[in-house]
Design a protein around this motif. Structure first.
Motif, short mmCIF file in Angstrom:
data_model
loop_
_atom_site.label_atom_id
_atom_site.label_comp_id
_atom_site.label_asym_id
_atom_site.label_seq_id
_atom_site.Cartn_x
_atom_site.Cartn_y
_atom_site.Cartn_z
N SER A 162 -6.94 -10.38 7.21
CA SER A 162 -7.29 -10.69 5.81
C SER A 162 -8.27 -9.68 5.24
CB SER A 162 -7.87 -12.10 5.75
OG SER A 162 -8.29 -12.42 4.45
N ASN A 163 -9.29 -9.32 6.02
CA ASN A 163 -10.29 -8.35 5.54
C ASN A 163 -9.67 -6.98 5.31
OD1 ASN A 163 -12.36 -10.21 5.62
ND2 ASN A 163 -12.99 -9.68 7.70
N LEU A 164 -8.75 -6.59 6.18
CA LEU A 164 -8.09 -5.30 6.02
C LEU A 164 -7.29 -5.26 4.71
CD1 LEU A 164 -7.14 -2.52 6.88
CD2 LEU A 164 -5.47 -3.61 8.40
N LYS A 165 -6.55 -6.32 4.44
CA LYS A 165 -5.73 -6.35 3.22
C LYS A 165 -6.60 -6.37 1.96
CE LYS A 165 -3.04 -9.66 4.99
NZ LYS A 165 -1.94 -10.67 5.14
N LYS A 166 -7.71 -7.10 2.03
CA LYS A 166 -8.62 -7.15 0.87
C LYS A 166 -9.24 -5.78 0.60
CE LYS A 166 -9.96 -12.02 1.34
NZ LYS A 166 -11.07 -12.94 1.73
N LYS A 167 -9.67 -5.11 1.66
CA LYS A 167 -10.31 -3.81 1.49
C LYS A 167 -9.30 -2.74 1.05
CE LYS A 167 -14.46 -4.45 4.20
NZ LYS A 167 -15.45 -3.85 5.11
N PHE A 168 -8.05 -2.93 1.47
CA PHE A 168 -7.02 -1.97 1.06
C PHE A 168 -6.73 -2.11 -0.43
CE2 PHE A 168 -2.53 -0.63 0.55
CZ PHE A 168 -2.71 0.71 0.87
N ILE A 169 -6.78 -3.34 -0.94
CA ILE A 169 -6.59 -3.56 -2.38
C ILE A 169 -7.70 -2.84 -3.15
CG2 ILE A 169 -6.67 -5.29 -4.22
CD1 ILE A 169 -5.30 -7.22 -2.27
N LEU A 170 -8.94 -3.00 -2.70
CA LEU A 170 -10.06 -2.30 -3.35
C LEU A 170 -9.92 -0.79 -3.25
CD1 LEU A 170 -13.04 -4.54 -2.11
CD2 LEU A 170 -11.99 -4.52 -4.39
N TYR A 171 -9.38 -0.35 -2.11
CA TYR A 171 -9.17 1.09 -1.88
C TYR A 171 -8.17 1.65 -2.89
CZ TYR A 171 -7.58 5.34 0.57
OH TYR A 171 -7.23 6.62 0.90
N LYS A 172 -7.10 0.90 -3.11
CA LYS A 172 -6.07 1.34 -4.08
C LYS A 172 -6.63 1.32 -5.50
CE LYS A 172 -2.70 -1.47 -3.19
NZ LYS A 172 -1.34 -2.08 -3.31
N GLU A 173 -7.38 0.26 -5.82
CA GLU A 173 -7.91 0.11 -7.18
C GLU A 173 -8.95 1.18 -7.51
OE1 GLU A 173 -9.33 -3.86 -7.29
OE2 GLU A 173 -7.34 -4.74 -7.66
N SER A 174 -9.52 1.78 -6.47
CA SER A 174 -10.52 2.84 -6.70
C SER A 174 -9.87 4.15 -7.08
CB SER A 174 -11.36 3.04 -5.44
OG SER A 174 -10.57 3.63 -4.40
N GLY A 175 -8.53 4.18 -7.08
CA GLY A 175 -7.81 5.39 -7.44
C GLY A 175 -7.66 6.37 -6.31
N SER A 176 -7.94 5.91 -5.08
CA SER A 176 -7.83 6.79 -3.92
C SER A 176 -6.37 7.16 -3.66
CB SER A 176 -8.40 6.11 -2.68
OG SER A 176 -9.76 5.80 -2.88
N SER A 177 -6.20 8.33 -3.03
CA SER A 177 -4.86 8.81 -2.70
C SER A 177 -4.20 7.89 -1.69
CB SER A 177 -4.95 10.23 -2.13
OG SER A 177 -3.70 10.63 -1.62
#
Length: 442
Positions: free
Chosen positions: A98-113
């Motif tokens: 769950s933590n991995l998926k949540k942090k990945f969403i934030l990672y995508k929303e930050s505009g990261s490649s």
């Protein structure tokens, strides 16, 4: 939507062919059954996390978690529900996912490649931050302990730890709780000892373990807890250092050993019609004459015997032992010569079972009274001596008879390799015959 799955690194036994494993897996999947132990790796193996950030892309990374394949549900990708502590362990995996998926969403929303390399770096950073911490689960620590101690501790000692660990699982089931390292305090040990007093003892076919056994359980458990503390698996030093157990091991217990005439009757009894009992009798007598542990007798090699002495390295303490084949000990030489191709191999369990049968045939029937305690309850057992016969009685017999014959206690210790001289001192006044002999010429 991102997906997370867990897989074991090397779940299957190297002793089985891939074809055989595939057939067994197919049959199990069809029947919706767990994979049998026969095809599984018996050692701990790493758990891998497979991360699918976007459709058509999957990355894997090794976690810090190690698992015994027997405990893994391969169809569901998590711990079996029957594994003690499975709820806690599966929650840990679920939180990681769950933590991995949540942090990945934030990672995508930050505009990261979202290139494969960038996602891989994100995954590694996440694992180092969230999953790279020291593993603190009790069950996993138990598995790690057993894995690390293989080859360092004897199989008998490892079995003692497994027995204690099994008792903890039984305790959890009865109390309907999940233990962790913070659970081990004075209150736990008092509850645990009470549980053991009431626990069914299969060997005695009665309720409750005896105090000596309970004291051994708690000492073994505290040794494990200290090991886990020293290896950084928990911070609860008081789990092993400030505990006052209620039940203590008695400093003196009755020593049940054979008298010399009983040993000689056993040695010369005609078992020619029963090869099974003859072999066990010979091995037992060899132990009575040499004073060595059953494991070392099973490991006997003619290369260690030069006709005058048996010179070997003991399995338990890795120390050199020299047994001189002279005097009373020389009775062992004909047994060595009888088995010129090597001693018979037998399990300790079967050996002890056959010994009782042998003792009954030879009429080693003198009544023996044993006093033990279960909690505060005194238990008195009076049984014929043959019911107490075991592989360890051979060692006791050697010590008792050697001291009766006037062999200095320090020499006896040198041959038996007892670590503590106090263990042998209690033998000195054991034999009634020795008491009479001591005052015969006064």
């Amino acid at each position: 939507m991102a997906y997370v799955n867990f897989y074991l690194d090397k779940p299957f036994s190297d002793a089985k062919s891939r074809t055989e494993i595939k057939h067994v897996i197919a049959d199990c999947n069809k029947a919706k059954k767990h994979y049998p132990k026969s095809i599984l790796n018996s050692n701990l193996t790493a758990l891998y996390l497979f991360f699918t950030p976007v459709k058509g892309s999957r990355l894997k990374i090794r976690t810090t978690i190690k698992i015994t394949p027997e405990h893994w549900d391969f169809r569901k990708g998590k711990y079996k529900s029957t594994v003690p502590g499975s709820l806690e362990l599966n929650n840990e995996l679920e939180n990681l996912s769950s933590n991995l998926k949540k942090k990945f969403i934030l990672y995508k929303e930050s505009g990261s490649s979202l290139s494969a390399e960038d996602i891989k770096q994100f995954l590694e950073k996440f694992m180092n931050g969230d999953a790279g911490k020291k593993d603190g689960t009790l069950l996993r620590a138990r598995e790690t302990f057993l894995e690390k101690k293989i080859g360092l501790l004897s199989e008998g000692t490892l079995k003692e730890y497994r027995t204690v660990f099994k008792s903890l699982s039984d305790y959890e089931l009865q109390k309907k709780l999940t233990l962790n390292f913070s659970s081990f305090n004075q209150s736990f040990f008092e509850s645990y000892e009470k549980f053991l007093i009431e626990k069914k003892n299969p060997k005695q076919k009665k309720e409750g373990l005896l105090n000596d056994t309970i004291a051994k359980y708690t000492a073994t458990l505290k040794t494990f807890l200290q090991w886990a503390f020293e290896n950084g698996l928990h911070k609860n030093r008081s789990a092993f250092s400030k505990i006052k157990t209620q039940i203590k091991k008695r400093s003196k217990n009755e020593i049940v050993a054979l008298m010399e005439r009983e040993l000689m009757d056993l040695l010369h009894y005609d078992f020619s019609g029963n090869e099974r009992l003859e072999k066990v009798r010979d091995l037992f007598c060899f132990g009575c004459f040499t004073g060595q542990r059953f494991s070392d007798i099973m490991n006997f090699s003619k290369l260690d015997f030069d006709g005058k002495k048996w010179d070997f390295i003991a399995l338990k303490n890795k120390k050199r032992v020299v047994v001189p084949m002279t005097g009373f000990i020389a009775n062992a030489v004909p047994i060595i010569e009888k088995y010129s191709k090597g001693f018979p191999v037998i399990s300790n369990q079967k050996f002890n079972e056959y010994l009782k049968e042998i003792g009954e045939k030879v009429k080693i029937n003198n009544p023996v009274k044993i006093v033990r305690y279960r909690g505060t309850q005194q238990l008195v057992f009076t049984r014929p001596k043959h019911e107490f016969m075991s592989s360890h009685m051979a060692r006791r017999t050697f010590v008792t008879l050697s001291l009766e014959k006037g062999v200095p206690i320090t020499i006896v210790q040198k041959i038996t390799q007892h670590a503590d001289l106090r263990t042998l001192i209690k033998y000195e006044a054991h034999s009634t015959e020795a008491l009479f002999q001591s005052f015969k010429n006064t």
